[in-house]
Design an enzyme around this catalytic site. Structure first.
Site, short mmCIF file in Angstrom:
data_model
loop_
_atom_site.label_atom_id
_atom_site.label_comp_id
_atom_site.label_asym_id
_atom_site.label_seq_id
_atom_site.Cartn_x
_atom_site.Cartn_y
_atom_site.Cartn_z
N ASP A 181 -9.05 -17.07 -12.64
CA ASP A 181 -9.67 -15.98 -11.90
C ASP A 181 -11.06 -16.36 -11.45
O ASP A 181 -11.84 -16.94 -12.20
CB ASP A 181 -9.75 -14.71 -12.75
N GLU A 265 -5.42 -16.23 -7.35
CA GLU A 265 -5.17 -15.08 -6.50
C GLU A 265 -5.19 -15.52 -5.05
O GLU A 265 -5.85 -16.48 -4.68
CB GLU A 265 -6.19 -13.98 -6.76
N ASP A 358 -13.10 -11.13 -16.90
CA ASP A 358 -12.55 -12.19 -16.04
C ASP A 358 -11.35 -12.87 -16.70
O ASP A 358 -10.38 -13.23 -16.04
CB ASP A 358 -13.63 -13.22 -15.71
#
Ligand SMILES: [Zn+2]
Length: 397
Positions: A181, A265, A358
């Site tokens: 992330d 992502e 996170d």
């Protein structure tokens, strides 16, 4: 980072400057085209259309025709790349380029013989329409150079940076999936709990930068002193850029070596769905102002990290939609907007799971990647595989 100090003769320097002028001219035309675009109109021309227009412009304009088409086309390519980074929210909208600022051009389709070593500390690179230009052979030039970029900094120094497509790193074959992330406080958090920090300005350097910026504000326009301060700022920034690029290389190799599948992502979606938490382009309310100085730095580093991962771990990078990754509890799966206690910590009110926010998001990214992979009938999670995952089983970015 393979960046070398270029040492052109004065004639060569004039020719290099002409390349820079062409690149800047074409870039600015592209900026203008896109600035004219308004919602509701037909979309602004893309790279292919712009290349076609360039051919026309060259036919009509002798000055442009005299320049290198590679230089001009690559400026358009840079612009297309900058626009896609802008839409992916990792970079600001590309703007007008001024003379003396960020000058440079790129040459592609470099042949093996176009870079050579002439002595222990001197190399030469063949530049179209310029010839062999010397550079300081300060370290080994990577093999398989495919392209290079020539730049001129504000201090008037020339550099050449060679780009070679990195060799893919073999997968460990453990079946392990990692979620990564993009953080705000740290550069990247792994689903394993590990935090990765890209180097940013150290305190002493940051203080020096602020001092220089104050000096710059006081210095008279066009003065000698102003030029010197500007050059010092450029040097400081260049040093930091080098360190960050180095970090990206090391980190991408490390991840590709340790994990079979790396889930990140999908940035294009990320920009739109994470306003609550704050995106890089539009930080949420909780993002401290202090992060501002590093925000852009981290953003560009992130884009580069993903690009490098895809080169070093081809077919092993899974891009997933980041919807709810920051609000979902990675332990029980409940989506809870209130669980985000602060920018840094996550506490689930349903099951009591608490951890770094996170890392929680990275764990969700890992879960999502697991579903994506097993839904396609490949790589059951947690069971070791002894071969590389197949490309077509994965969602490849
Ligand atoms: Zn929970």
């Amino acid at each position: 980072m393979s960046r070398y100090r270029l040492q052109p003769s004065s004639d060569q320097e004039a020719a290099l400057l002409e390349h820079c002028r062409h690149a800047r001219y074409v870039w600015n035309l592209a900026v203008e085209q896109h600035a004219c675009w308004m919602p509701g109109r037909k979309s602004a021309p893309g790279f292919a259309e712009q290349c076609r227009q360039l051919t026309e412009a060259r036919a009509e304009n002798e000055w442009l025709r005299a320049g290198s088409i590679t230089v001009q086309q690559q400026a358009l390519k840079d612009f297309a790349q900058a626009m896609s980074s802008f839409f992916g929210r990792t970079q600001r909208k590309p703007t007008w380029r001024r003379r003396g600022q960020g000058e440079g051009f790129r040459i592609v389709a470099v042949k093996p013989g176009d870079v050579r070593r002439v002595s222990r500390s001197v190399g030469e690179v063949k530049v179209p329409k310029v010839g062999w230009v010397r550079f300081r052979w300060s370290r080994a030039v990577p093999t398989g150079v495919k392209s290079y970029r020539v730049t001129r900094d504000r201090a008037g120094r020339w550099h050449v940076a060679f780009a070679a497509i990195p060799q893919p790193v073999p997968a460990p074959g453990t079946g392990e999936v990692v979620g990564v992330d993009r953080g705000v406080a740290v550069s990247a958090a792994l689903s394993t709990g590990q935090m990765l920090n890209a180097p940013t300005l150290r305190d002493a350097k940051r203080a020096r930068l602020l001092r220089l910026l104050r000096k710059l504000a006081r210095a008279k326009r066009g003065s000698n002193r102003r030029g010197k301060v500007k050059a010092a700022i450029a040097r400081l920034k260049a040093h930091e850029t080098d360190r960050r690029k180095d970090w990206v290389e090391k980190t991408s190799t490390d991840l590709a070596r340790r994990f079979d599948v790396i889930a990140v992502e999908d940035l294009k979606i990320a920009g739109m769905t994470r306003s609550a938490r704050g995106t890089v382009a539009e930080p949420g309310r909780n993002v401290r102002q202090k992060a501002g100085l590093n925000r852009g730095i981290l953003a560009s580093g992130w884009g580069r990290l993903v690009a490098r991962l895809e080169e070093k771990a081809p077919g092993r990078v899974v891009k997933i939609s980041p919807a709810y990754t920051s609000q979902r509890c990675s332990a029980c799966g409940i989506v809870d907007r209130q669980a985000r206690e602060s920018q840094a910590s996550f506490r689930c009110r349903s099951c009591g799971y608490a951890g770094n926010a996170d890392v929680n998001a990275a764990r969700n990214i890992r879960h999502a990647a697991g579903h994506a992979v097993s839904a396609r009938g490949g790589l059951p999670l947690g069971r070791p595989v002894n071969r590389e995952p197949q490309r077509d089983l994965l969602f490849c970015g």
